[in-house]
Write a protein that holds these residues in place. Structure first.
Motif, PDB file in Angstrom:
ATOM      1  N   MET A 101       0.815  -1.303  -0.010  1.00  0.00           N
ATOM      2  CA  MET A 101       0.011   0.226   0.074  1.00  0.00           C
ATOM      3  C   MET A 101       1.109   1.285   0.039  1.00  0.00           C
ATOM      4  O   MET A 101       0.436   2.395  -0.581  1.00  0.00           O
ATOM      5  N   ALA A 102       1.941   1.241   0.429  1.00  0.00           N
ATOM      6  CA  ALA A 102       2.912   2.551   0.581  1.00  0.00           C
ATOM      7  C   ALA A 102       3.370   2.736  -0.991  1.00  0.00           C
ATOM      8  O   ALA A 102       3.555   4.127  -1.140  1.00  0.00           O
ATOM      9  N   VAL A 103       3.538   1.734  -1.840  1.00  0.00           N
ATOM     10  CA  VAL A 103       3.646   1.932  -3.029  1.00  0.00           C
ATOM     11  C   VAL A 103       2.756   3.029  -3.688  1.00  0.00           C
ATOM     12  O   VAL A 103       2.795   3.656  -4.408  1.00  0.00           O
ATOM     13  N   TYR A 104       1.372   2.450  -3.447  1.00  0.00           N
ATOM     14  CA  TYR A 104       0.294   3.239  -3.872  1.00  0.00           C
ATOM     15  C   TYR A 104       0.386   4.716  -3.472  1.00  0.00           C
ATOM     16  O   TYR A 104       0.192   5.763  -4.236  1.00  0.00           O
ATOM     17  N   THR A 105       0.732   4.963  -2.233  1.00  0.00           N
ATOM     18  CA  THR A 105       0.786   6.373  -1.776  1.00  0.00           C
ATOM     19  C   THR A 105       1.810   6.952  -2.508  1.00  0.00           C
ATOM     20  O   THR A 105       1.319   8.332  -2.771  1.00  0.00           O
TER      21      THR A 105
END
Length: 168
Positions: A101-105
């Motif tokens: 999910m941090a990559v989506y951020t």
């Protein structure tokens, strides 16, 4: 135009082919450095302000909770922009067939029009999963190239595979 390797990686306790092992450098980060060395690209590491637990099972629980809630974890920092780069190498571990999910951020913070994105991931059996499609859906206007999936257990002997992928 310049090249940039953007990656999310996790050290600490990791899973390798059925066993847990502590590592000081995450598998995806090892691949990122190989790509940097070969291409001359700059590096940017995606880091969460509140990192997941160093304990693997706790980390997995936290990451799954973030995935279920479609969370966007806050990052330590973001580049001001990506204007000077046209070739982006995007690295991440495959989390249940998806990006962490941090990559989506990170991805949602930028305009990707006109960029070439070369995905690469580490995994323990799931390959790229749906990550290429998810990157293309998130990074509107980017040309998402064929990705590279390396089993995390094989990263230390994967330089030849990385070189073949880079030369395609």
């Amino acid at each position: 135009m310049a090249k940039l390797v953007i990656f999310y990686s996790r050290a600490d306790e990791n899973y390798f082919g059925g066993q847990y092992r502590f590592v000081e450098v995450g598998n995806t980060e090892k691949l990122a450095h190989i790509i940097k060395d070969v291409t001359g690209a700059e590096l940017f590491k995606i880091e969460q302000k509140k990192p997941y637990s160093p304990d693997y099972k706790s980390c997995i629980d936290q990451a799954m909770a973030d995935k279920r809630s479609n969370a966007r974890p806050e990052l330590v920092e973001l580049p001001e922009n990506l204007n000077g780069y046209d070739e982006i190498y995007l690295g991440y571990p495959n989390y249940w067939g998806d990006l962490p999910m941090a990559v989506y951020t990170f991805l949602e913070a930028f305009d990707w029009a006109g960029k070439n994105i070369h995905p690469f991931c580490t995994h323990e059996g799931s390959g790229l999963g749906g990550t290429e499609r998810n990157i293309a859906r998130t990074c509107k206007g980017a040309d998402v190239k064929a990705g590279l999936a390396i089993c995390g257990s094989d990263v230390d002997c994967s330089k030849d595979l990385v070189l073949r992928w880079l030369n395609q």
